[in-house]
Design an enzyme around this catalytic site. Structure first.
Site, mmCIF file in Angstrom:
data_model
loop_
_atom_site.group_PDB
_atom_site.id
_atom_site.type_symbol
_atom_site.label_atom_id
_atom_site.label_comp_id
_atom_site.label_asym_id
_atom_site.label_seq_id
_atom_site.Cartn_x
_atom_site.Cartn_y
_atom_site.Cartn_z
ATOM 1 N N LYS A 292 0.846 -1.202 0.000
ATOM 2 C CA LYS A 292 0.000 0.000 0.000
ATOM 3 C C LYS A 292 0.881 1.251 0.000
ATOM 4 O O LYS A 292 0.708 2.155 -0.782
ATOM 5 C CB LYS A 292 -0.919 -0.026 1.219
ATOM 6 C CG LYS A 292 -1.801 1.191 1.331
ATOM 7 C CD LYS A 292 -2.837 1.034 2.417
ATOM 8 C CE LYS A 292 -3.561 2.368 2.619
ATOM 9 N NZ LYS A 292 -4.606 2.321 3.617
ATOM 10 N N GLU A 298 10.507 -4.583 4.818
ATOM 11 C CA GLU A 298 10.656 -5.996 4.432
ATOM 12 C C GLU A 298 10.307 -6.193 2.962
ATOM 13 O O GLU A 298 11.031 -6.844 2.201
ATOM 14 C CB GLU A 298 9.734 -6.889 5.279
ATOM 15 C CG GLU A 298 10.034 -6.904 6.761
ATOM 16 C CD GLU A 298 9.262 -5.835 7.531
ATOM 17 O OE1 GLU A 298 8.927 -4.778 6.934
ATOM 18 O OE2 GLU A 298 8.997 -6.045 8.726
ATOM 19 N N GLY A 352 -4.997 -1.617 4.638
ATOM 20 C CA GLY A 352 -4.173 -2.736 4.167
ATOM 21 C C GLY A 352 -4.803 -4.093 4.461
ATOM 22 O O GLY A 352 -4.903 -4.956 3.591
ATOM 23 N N ARG A 353 -5.250 -4.285 5.711
ATOM 24 C CA ARG A 353 -5.797 -5.600 6.084
ATOM 25 C C ARG A 353 -7.179 -5.842 5.506
ATOM 26 O O ARG A 353 -7.731 -6.922 5.631
ATOM 27 C CB ARG A 353 -5.804 -5.740 7.609
ATOM 28 C CG ARG A 353 -6.532 -4.637 8.352
ATOM 29 C CD ARG A 353 -6.232 -4.676 9.835
ATOM 30 N NE ARG A 353 -6.761 -3.537 10.567
ATOM 31 C CZ ARG A 353 -6.151 -2.368 10.726
ATOM 32 N NH1 ARG A 353 -4.964 -2.172 10.173
ATOM 33 N NH2 ARG A 353 -6.709 -1.397 11.428
ATOM 34 N N GLU A 439 -5.170 -6.433 14.611
ATOM 35 C CA GLU A 439 -4.629 -5.115 14.251
ATOM 36 C C GLU A 439 -5.747 -4.066 14.311
ATOM 37 O O GLU A 439 -5.506 -2.898 14.601
ATOM 38 C CB GLU A 439 -3.998 -5.154 12.853
ATOM 39 C CG GLU A 439 -3.105 -3.959 12.548
ATOM 40 C CD GLU A 439 -2.228 -4.146 11.317
ATOM 41 O OE1 GLU A 439 -1.094 -4.649 11.433
ATOM 42 O OE2 GLU A 439 -2.676 -3.798 10.209
ATOM 43 N N HIS A 470 -5.728 -32.669 17.812
ATOM 44 C CA HIS A 470 -4.583 -33.445 18.284
ATOM 45 C C HIS A 470 -3.453 -32.536 18.737
ATOM 46 O O HIS A 470 -2.297 -32.958 18.798
ATOM 47 C CB HIS A 470 -4.125 -34.397 17.175
ATOM 48 C CG HIS A 470 -5.168 -35.414 16.847
ATOM 49 N ND1 HIS A 470 -5.298 -36.592 17.543
ATOM 50 C CD2 HIS A 470 -6.186 -35.391 15.952
ATOM 51 C CE1 HIS A 470 -6.324 -37.271 17.060
ATOM 52 N NE2 HIS A 470 -6.888 -36.561 16.102
ATOM 53 N N LYS A 595 8.987 -0.602 14.331
ATOM 54 C CA LYS A 595 9.607 -0.292 13.033
ATOM 55 C C LYS A 595 10.714 0.745 13.213
ATOM 56 O O LYS A 595 11.785 0.642 12.617
ATOM 57 C CB LYS A 595 8.562 0.289 12.066
ATOM 58 C CG LYS A 595 7.545 -0.703 11.548
ATOM 59 C CD LYS A 595 6.656 -0.025 10.513
ATOM 60 C CE LYS A 595 5.467 -0.896 10.160
ATOM 61 N NZ LYS A 595 4.491 -0.228 9.301
#
Ligand code: F6P
Length: 667
Positions: A292, A298, A352-353, A439, A470, A595
């Protein structure tokens, strides 16, 4: 009612059109909320919770007195805050008063009430949701609807759909619903019909993905593109990964994707680079950089890495044939060297999400599955958006899910929720919803900046059944109470039925879906265990207290359309909670501090290395971090470059032709 009044009323079946954004910016503080006695609104248990959450419980230790000071300031501002919190309203208090009534019930007995069960089951367009295993009665729901009314939930939903700037800290509209709006809908923001912009980009995606898929678009050496690497992180990764995982085994989608691969590169860990590029050929690979902001550290390092991987093999000019981008920041994309024609835009008003229905998801997924498939995904999401906007609360699945979830968090004080799809293709739903939910609602202050008086947010986690059974179900059955979302389908994407078996493999899976929800709800008591001749000493160990809440969601099948429905359902549920709590579910300031500190580490690490020294006190890290950094730097000295050069994990990328780098030259 708390919250702003809408600037205009929507008609009963208005879609997202006819918006009025008066550009007035952030709302003025809320006024006129009912006043209740503070003591009454914050009974001791809630106050204790609040103080613990704020760290006041630590203050008894002298060496933590600073923490106590910080917190007392927070608490005193709460004292002065008064009465704008939803927790100060009679509707909230009515729910607090209702808790003892619920504490007297047990799901084992509540489930015997068929009328209750019918009242607590909702259906919309194939999506069936059963809330009867939640610790609620019809009265609880009524009280929750009263709370929603008090919070102005309906108006807030409408404000969102109308494009008002409800993300007040970033002065942004929240219009992910526009990214899946019908082409003919209209939504005017700042004098512009944003739905038109959405479809301009969607049409461009269709044209581009058709060209790539039918072989008209050729790579730099004239070969057709068959593989796609999508580089992005957070919302620029998790949503597309969830949808891809949901579709890759669906027969029609799988047929459309034949001969193609879609890979994701999210982590800046070089191991992820190695895995994402393993066995890919630059000549037939398209790279989609998704960010975005186009500034995420990263993603940008991964983008530079993969760009190098391409240009080292095919030359600089290959970028225009092998790299495209999705971003709101067209300027930075072009500075990176990507042709504006190869840039697919989205907008600040898509979080973004919440961006998977924009080019963020639509571009890589259309390249893999074809635009027509992905259009069905948009239609499924739109279906739930319309239901969310238009259905009365009593019939509204996302509203009910959100309110029941809020009841579990803020009133019954369950801190977590497990998302448990009995459907392997939904294995990436929980990671995606972790971001959407945590978030969005992982906040400590309300819209007004004041500390919350109640628990908000929630720890979300999950695994597909039966794998989870399990693994962590022991805790869910006999340890902590974790409300669960069970999700199953009537039809499997794949059929396996062995002659001689009494049920199909999918039946077997779904038997677990039905059984686990009941085991959690009803439990097993000492009387039942004795009747089974369980020895006395084992009875406490084999007892299941039951009364553990869950929701069961049953879909006809999992395809592109129902994947869109599930996505929109969870997005809306998160919004419901945020609207009622009075928090901003659409900003994410909590990710910033880390960050900034990582950026400081980056520059200090670089200067220490280039000056052949260790980290010093003057570098400004605390004692512990200085030691950790120096241990790391010392441990890496043997990996230093003699000369700077590009290093790739070529043994993994191209295992046949790779000469493993000499130990002394790897970095
Ligand atoms: O750091 C969190 C975050 O900002 C998320 O909200 C977002 O989805 C992710 O980073 C990626 O951001 P971008 O798409 O700008 O690279």
């Amino acid at each position: 009612m708390l919250g702003r009044a809408p600037s205009s009323k929507l008609g009963p079946k208005v879609n997202i059109g006819g918006s009025v954004n008066n550009g007035s910016g952030p709302a003025s503080p809320r006024k006129g909320a009912p006043v209740v006695d503070r003591q009454q609104a914050n009974p001791p248990t809630q106050t204790t919770h609040l103080l613990q959450r704020q760290g006041v419980a630590c203050a008894s230790r002298k060496d933590l007195s600073l923490n106590a000071l910080d917190m007392s300031e927070a608490v005193s501002s709460r004292d002065g805050a008064g009465h704008e919190s939803i927790a100060d309203t009679p509707a909230w208090q009515a729910l607090v008063d209702h808790i003892p009534e619920i504490e007297e019930t047990h799901l084992r007995y509540l489930l015997k009430d068929e009328e209750r069960c019918l009242r607590l089951s909702l259906e919309h367009n194939g999506l069936y949701s059963d809330f009867s295993r939640q610790r609620v009665t019809p009265k609880t729901l009524e009280l929750l609807f009263d709370l929603a009314k008090e919070a102005g939930l309906k108006e807030k939903i409408e404000q969102m759909f109308q494009g008002e700037q409800i993300n007040e800290t970033e002065h942004r509209s929240v219009l992910h619903v526009a990214t899946r709006a019908d082409r003919n809908q209209e939504l005017i923001v700042d004098g512009k019909n944003v739905v038109k912009d959405v479809w301009t980009v969607l049409d461009k995606i269709k044209a581009f993905s058709d060209q790539v898929r039918n072989g008209e678009w050729l790579g730099a050496t004239g070969k057709p593109i068959k593989d796609v690497v999508a580089i992005g992180i957070g919302g620029s990764f998790l949503g597309p990964l969830f949808v891809h995982t949901s579709l890759r085994t669906e027969p029609i989608a799988a047929m459309k994707a034949q001969g193609r691969q879609l890979r994701f590169l999210a982590n800046v860990d070089p191991v992820d680079v190695a895995r994402a590029l393993h066995n890919l050929n630059q000549e037939t690979t398209m790279v989609v950089i998704i960010s975005k902001t186009f500034t995420t550290a990263e993603t940008m390092l991964n983008a530079r890495t993969v760009r190098k991987w391409i240009t080292a093999e095919l030359g600089e000019s290959a970028v225009s044939k092998h790299m495209v981008a999705v971003s709101t920041n067209v300027k930075l994309v072009s500075q990176f060297g990507i042709d504006p024609d190869n840039t697919f835009e989205f907008w600040d008003w898509v979080g973004g999400r919440y961006s998977v229905c924009s080019a963020v998801g639509m571009l890589p997924l259309s390249l893999q599955y074809g635009f027509d498939q992905m259009e069905q995904f948009l239609e499924g999401a739109r279906d739930i958006d319309q239901h969310f906007l238009n259905a009365p609360f009593e019939k509204n699945i996302p509203v009910t899910l959100g309110l029941v979830n809020l009841w579990n968090i803020s009133f019954l004080h369950y801190p977590a929720r497990a998302i448990l799809p009995y459907c392997q293709a939904l294995s990436k739903l929980a990671p995606h919803i972790q971001q959407v939910s945590m978030e969005s609602n992982g906040k400590g202050v309300g819209m007004d900046g004041k500390p919350l008086k109640f628990e908000a947010g929630q720890i979300d986690f999950g695994e597909p059944g039966t794998n989870g059974q399990h693994s962590f179900y022991q805790l869910i059955h006999q340890g902590r109470v974790i409300p669960c979302d069970f999700i199953g389908t009537i039809k499997s994407q794949q059929s396996v039925y062995l002659k001689g078996e009494i049920v199909s493999n999918h039946d077997e899976l779904m038997c677990n879906f039905f059984a686990q929800a009941d085991a959690l709800a009803t439990g097993k008591n000492a009387v039942e265990l004795r009747a089974e001749n369980v020895p006395d000493n084992l009875i406490p160990h084999k007892t299941f207290t039951g009364n553990r809440p869950s929701t069961s969601i049953l879909l006809p099948e999992l395809n592109a359309y129902s994947t869109g429905q599930i996505l929109a359902l969870y997005e809306a549920m998160v919004a419901v909670k945020g609207f009622v709590w009075g928090i901003n579910s659409f900003d994410q300031w909590g990710v910033e501090l880390g960050k900034v500190l990582a950026s400081k580490c980056r520059s200090k690490m670089n200067s220490a290395r280039t000056q052949s020294r260790l980290i010093e006190t003057s570098d400004g890290f605390n004692f512990s971090t200085t030691r950790l950094l120096n241990r790391y730097l010392k441990g890496k000295t043997f990996l230093q470059y003699p000369e700077p050069r590009d290093v790739f994990p070529c043994d993994l990328i191209d295992s046949e032709n790779c000469i493993p780098p000499d130990d002394e030259t790897i970095l």
